[in-house]
Structure formats: structure tokens, C-alpha cells
Design a protein around this motif. Sequence first.
Motif, PDB file in Angstrom:
ATOM      1  N   SER A  45       0.887  -1.149  -0.095  1.00  0.00           N
ATOM      2  CA  SER A  45      -0.192   0.189  -0.039  1.00  0.00           C
ATOM      3  C   SER A  45       0.563   1.490  -0.201  1.00  0.00           C
ATOM      4  CB  SER A  45      -0.873  -0.140   1.071  1.00  0.00           C
ATOM      5  OG  SER A  45      -0.358   0.594   2.765  1.00  0.00           O
ATOM      6  N   PHE A  46       0.868   2.032  -1.067  1.00  0.00           N
ATOM      7  CA  PHE A  46       2.095   3.579  -0.809  1.00  0.00           C
ATOM      8  C   PHE A  46       0.545   4.792  -0.008  1.00  0.00           C
ATOM      9  CE2 PHE A  46       2.867   0.792  -4.401  1.00  0.00           C
ATOM     10  CZ  PHE A  46       3.886   1.079  -4.465  1.00  0.00           C
ATOM     11  N   ASN A  47       1.055   5.385   1.040  1.00  0.00           N
ATOM     12  CA  ASN A  47       0.389   5.890   1.369  1.00  0.00           C
ATOM     13  C   ASN A  47       1.760   6.801   1.449  1.00  0.00           C
ATOM     14  OD1 ASN A  47      -0.842   4.181   3.518  1.00  0.00           O
ATOM     15  ND2 ASN A  47       1.247   3.526   3.646  1.00  0.00           N
ATOM     16  N   ILE A  61      -2.566   5.393   8.305  1.00  0.00           N
ATOM     17  CA  ILE A  61      -0.847   5.989   8.362  1.00  0.00           C
ATOM     18  C   ILE A  61      -0.880   7.379   7.708  1.00  0.00           C
ATOM     19  CG2 ILE A  61       0.755   5.033   6.995  1.00  0.00           C
ATOM     20  CD1 ILE A  61      -0.694   2.402   6.868  1.00  0.00           C
ATOM     21  N   GLU A  62      -0.411   8.285   8.274  1.00  0.00           N
ATOM     22  CA  GLU A  62      -0.099   9.530   8.405  1.00  0.00           C
ATOM     23  C   GLU A  62       1.794   9.542   8.062  1.00  0.00           C
ATOM     24  OE1 GLU A  62      -2.974  12.564  10.267  1.00  0.00           O
ATOM     25  OE2 GLU A  62      -0.630  12.268  11.482  1.00  0.00           O
ATOM     26  N   SER A  63       1.666  10.266   7.168  1.00  0.00           N
ATOM     27  CA  SER A  63       3.119  10.492   6.685  1.00  0.00           C
ATOM     28  C   SER A  63       3.737  11.717   5.931  1.00  0.00           C
ATOM     29  CB  SER A  63       3.918   9.587   6.030  1.00  0.00           C
ATOM     30  OG  SER A  63       3.160   9.598   4.894  1.00  0.00           O
ATOM     31  N   LYS A  64       4.690  12.150   5.934  1.00  0.00           N
ATOM     32  CA  LYS A  64       5.078  13.591   4.936  1.00  0.00           C
ATOM     33  C   LYS A  64       5.503  13.340   3.632  1.00  0.00           C
ATOM     34  CE  LYS A  64       6.216  17.703   7.342  1.00  0.00           C
ATOM     35  NZ  LYS A  64       7.726  18.550   7.727  1.00  0.00           N
ATOM     36  N   GLY A  65       5.483  12.357   3.430  1.00  0.00           N
ATOM     37  CA  GLY A  65       6.751  11.791   1.940  1.00  0.00           C
ATOM     38  C   GLY A  65       5.662  10.461   1.546  1.00  0.00           C
ATOM     39  N   ILE A  66       6.373   9.910   1.114  1.00  0.00           N
ATOM     40  CA  ILE A  66       5.659   8.727   0.556  1.00  0.00           C
ATOM     41  C   ILE A  66       6.398   7.551   0.931  1.00  0.00           C
ATOM     42  CG2 ILE A  66       5.470   6.966  -1.464  1.00  0.00           C
ATOM     43  CD1 ILE A  66       5.217   9.346  -3.086  1.00  0.00           C
ATOM     44  N   THR A  67       5.392   6.494   2.059  1.00  0.00           N
ATOM     45  CA  THR A  67       5.747   5.216   2.886  1.00  0.00           C
ATOM     46  C   THR A  67       4.582   3.871   2.050  1.00  0.00           C
ATOM     47  OG1 THR A  67       3.493   5.571   3.895  1.00  0.00           O
ATOM     48  CG2 THR A  67       5.672   6.768   4.616  1.00  0.00           C
ATOM     49  N   ILE A  68       6.201   3.164   1.276  1.00  0.00           N
ATOM     50  CA  ILE A  68       5.427   1.633   1.337  1.00  0.00           C
ATOM     51  C   ILE A  68       5.356   1.039   2.336  1.00  0.00           C
ATOM     52  CG2 ILE A  68       5.667  -0.261   0.360  1.00  0.00           C
ATOM     53  CD1 ILE A  68       7.273   1.936  -1.931  1.00  0.00           C
ATOM     54  N   LEU A  69       4.680   0.283   2.593  1.00  0.00           N
ATOM     55  CA  LEU A  69       3.993  -0.494   3.700  1.00  0.00           C
ATOM     56  C   LEU A  69       3.465  -1.717   2.948  1.00  0.00           C
ATOM     57  CD1 LEU A  69       2.439   1.729   6.238  1.00  0.00           C
ATOM     58  CD2 LEU A  69       4.366   0.201   6.354  1.00  0.00           C
ATOM     59  N   PRO A  70       3.657  -3.162   3.972  1.00  0.00           N
ATOM     60  CA  PRO A  70       2.534  -4.286   3.057  1.00  0.00           C
ATOM     61  C   PRO A  70       0.969  -4.126   3.379  1.00  0.00           C
ATOM     62  CG  PRO A  70       4.139  -4.974   5.124  1.00  0.00           C
ATOM     63  CD  PRO A  70       3.289  -3.638   5.155  1.00  0.00           C
ATOM     64  N   LYS A  71       0.318  -4.950   2.150  1.00  0.00           N
ATOM     65  CA  LYS A  71      -0.903  -4.297   2.330  1.00  0.00           C
ATOM     66  C   LYS A  71      -1.705  -5.498   3.519  1.00  0.00           C
ATOM     67  CE  LYS A  71      -4.588  -3.091  -0.838  1.00  0.00           C
ATOM     68  NZ  LYS A  71      -4.789  -2.187  -1.798  1.00  0.00           N
ATOM     69  N   GLN A  72      -1.219  -5.934   3.480  1.00  0.00           N
ATOM     70  CA  GLN A  72      -2.097  -7.253   4.456  1.00  0.00           C
ATOM     71  C   GLN A  72      -1.485  -6.709   6.050  1.00  0.00           C
ATOM     72  OE1 GLN A  72      -0.667 -11.224   4.285  1.00  0.00           O
ATOM     73  NE2 GLN A  72      -2.051 -11.713   3.169  1.00  0.00           N
ATOM     74  N   GLY A  73      -1.310  -7.342   6.689  1.00  0.00           N
ATOM     75  CA  GLY A  73      -0.583  -7.566   7.936  1.00  0.00           C
ATOM     76  C   GLY A  73      -0.591  -7.239   9.206  1.00  0.00           C
ATOM     77  N   PHE A  74      -1.155  -5.546   9.246  1.00  0.00           N
ATOM     78  CA  PHE A  74      -1.765  -4.881  10.530  1.00  0.00           C
ATOM     79  C   PHE A  74      -2.505  -5.676  11.198  1.00  0.00           C
ATOM     80  CE2 PHE A  74       0.800  -2.353   8.053  1.00  0.00           C
ATOM     81  CZ  PHE A  74       1.959  -1.804   9.126  1.00  0.00           C
TER      82      PHE A  74
END
Lengths: 280, 232
Positions: free
Chosen positions: A57-59, B70-83
Amino acid sequence: MLFKNTYNEFIKIVSKPRSYLGLGALTVLIGLIIFAMKADGESMVSFVTASFEQTLSFNGKLVNGNLIAFIILQMLVVHIPLLIALVTGDLISGEAAMGTIRMLASKPISRTQIVLSKFTAGAIYTLVITLWLGILSLLVSHLVFGTGDLMVLNSDGLVILPEADILWRFGLAFCVAYLSLLTVATLSICLSAFAENSIGPIVATMAIIIIFTIIGSLDVTVFDTIKPYLFTTHMASWRSFFEDPVPFDDIINSIVILLTHIVLLVGITLFKFNRKDITS
Amino acid sequence: MKKNLFFSFLFLTFGVFAQEPEKVIEKINAKMAFVKDYTVNAHIDADIPMIKIMPSNAKIYFKQKDKVKIESKGITILPKQGFTELNTFLSDKSKYTAVFGDSLKIRDVDTRLINIIPNSTSGEIVLAKIWVDQKNAVIMRSQVTTQTNGTVKTDFKYGSQIGNGLPSELKFEIDVKKFKMPKSVAADINKTSADQKKAKEKQRTKGNITITLSDYKVNTGLSDSIFKEKKK
């Protein structure tokens, strides 16, 4: 004398309505792109990230001023050569068609200086177009969309560059984009020296760009030996500034090839113009 | 009489063992349920083939049962699944059958594998494996196979929030075999298809995302409005 003649040449460019066509077209095109991205930018970005988004997921702010400026630069550097050729292709042939070239050659200025002043005026016009492209794409995009990290897609994958690391890349990218547009301007001025009307050099410039681009994009081994020497292959090298790490060796190679083209084309133009029969 | 007593003992013993994986999961769920909400600072380090990104920072908001922002200033990449998926799935006992597997030492902690087999084939999770630290009632490792996202392996590290079952580090191993470049967008005149094929062959098939979590604020009473998407 060279400076004065360059000034006169630039005045000629400024006084022609077609010179504003490029600036106007750029303004309209960039305005349209910004409007379209404001309306539907998210879906365009999700098209790019679709294959990753099954797993990741791109945030954060993906659609921002930096991305829009990059998209504009990518789209327009392909189309701007036409706007450049429209003006520079007319610089010598236009005078031949109107008959003013005889009057110009009768002035106390060498033919070499005439050609060089036309090249300089053409280079200034190209710089104006590039600067206008830079101002509109960067400043207006930043005003409308704000800033943020830049997500760039190339054939190796996605590169996400931090916001603080982007401005110098744009600066250098515009410099290389200018050099590639300058090659186009030089080509059209060179063709202009061979023609007696304005349409020929403009159409021929575009035809050469299209043919070279097709040769470059065809994945056929027979063209592999000539591809590295075509100026169109290096016209997109501004994009390399958005890779990580930046392939400076490749960029320098592209700059050398573009400069070689410019020098060669100026040399051909000087050779031709110095032998041009302007009496008949 | 002795024979009856022996069989009763045997039945009782097997009965207790059959209950045990569910009981372990119950303990984990109870710990999770205590945390109604939390906010935490995340430092994200992604090492994913075909994606180049610098380490980034974000703030993660969570509220029971499955609200995440998820709040971020820049671009962040997280796994789609897992939280939240695994915890949400584990919270409903009727959805799965749990079976004990082997024991395994993970970073000097004795863990026990519990295989989670969904009772229905229609759900997203096909199979889940969790390695549980039974003493602290926390998951040390999970391996979740889903219908659409392949298999995601997660390693959990714990710090001061182990009492609440909240990790201090999450390391995701994700499958990147499905990644494809849209050719029309990534047109690169200098790269031939042979170059691209070579690059594709060299490409790793696994990626890692490490999230270091710090400054937990637990049960502060987060408002639902935080999780509402802002209109862009």
C-alpha cells in the motif's frame, strides 16, 4: 557586429506571430495537463502502481507538484521540437523566400557571423521556451498540487525520491532537456540553409525526429550499431537525473553526443551558407 | 475401576491438549482486546526489488477492531496485509481450527507453532501459521497465505509494550513475483527487450519491509473522525 546582428535576429523572432505560438501552445497544453491531473490524477497514478498495490500500500501524497512537473516534462519534451522547429526552421529559408537574404549579405558582416547570430538567436528562443516550460510545469504545479516526494516509473521499476532531493535534479534535467532542444533548433537551422521556403525545414526536422525515434524504439539488432549515435536516443537523457543512483557517465555520454551533433550541424550550415548562391 | 480411571484420565488429557491451541490464542486475543486504540511512530525501511525508496517516517493510528490510518509527510510503502487481518481473523473462534505444530526457538525465545486452518474456503485467508511465545502470550512470527496477496511472513520483536502485546519491530517478507511494469508508461528508448529480460531474470522474488515502532500512546481514546478519509 555579431552581438548587434544577434540582437536584430532576436527582434525578428520576437516580431513574428508564430514565435508566440510555441509559448501559447505550451501554456494551453500545460494548463490542460494540470486540469486533467487535478480532476483524475489519482486514477492515473493507480494505473502505474496497480501491479504493486496487490501486495503493497502506498501512503502519502502521491499526486503532487513534483510528479505533475515530471509528467509535463516527459510529455512535452517529445512535442516541443515542433514548436522550436516552427521558428528556427524559418530563420534562413524565410529570408531566402522573402528575398531579404541578399540585403543581409550585402551588410558589412561576414556570412559566418550571419549564421552564428541566427544560431545564437535560435538558442535564445529555445532557452525562452525551455524556461517557460520549467516555470509553468514546476511553479504552477507546486502552487496547485503542493510539493512532496517524487515517484518515477522507469523500465527497472519505481524510484521514489525524497522531496529535498528533487530540485537539483529538475535543474539539471532542464539543462539537458535544453541541450536536446538546442540540437533540434540547430538541425532545423541547418536544413533551413538548404531550403528556399519555411515549410520544408520544419517538416524535414520533424520527419527526421520521427524516423530516428522509430529506429531507436525498434528492437531490431540491425539498428543496434547506429542507435547510440542518433541524437533522438539521447533526447530523453534528462530522465536519467531521476534515477538512483544518477548514471552520470551515461548522461555525460549523451551530452557529448548532443554537443557533437550541434557542432557538426553548425559546421554544415556554415559550409553551405558560405557557398549559397543568393543572386538568383 | 482402575481401567475406567485410566481411560478417563486419557480422555481428559487428550481433551485438554485439544483445547490448548485455542486457549493460547484466547490469551493473545485478551491481550489485544485490552488495547482499544494506539498511536505510534513508525520508521519504515523497505528493501523491495523493483522499488527504490529511502527510509521514511510515518505515524500509525489504530482503533479496535480494524481501523488503521497511516499519516506521513512523504511517500511510504507498507505491506497491504499484516496489520489487522490476522488479529481480526483470530478474534472469531468460529472461523478456524487451531492445531499445534513443532516447537521452535526464535531469537532465544521458545515458541510453539499453531496452524490456523480456516473452516470456510470463501475467506481471504487460506492458511495461517503463528509461532507463539506462550509465556508472554504474543506472536513471534506469522506466515499468512491469502487468496489474493500470496504469502506474507512477519517477524515480531517486542520491547517495553510486550505487556500490551504491541511489537517494537515488524519485519515483513513479501512476495514480489507478481510485479509487472506497465510498458506503455515505462517506455525507455535506451533499453532493449533483451536488457529488460536480463534485469527480470536477475530480479529477486522476495522483498523486506522493516517497521520500527516507537513512542506508543495506548488507550488515549482516539476519535473515529481520525480514520475518515479526507476528500482530496
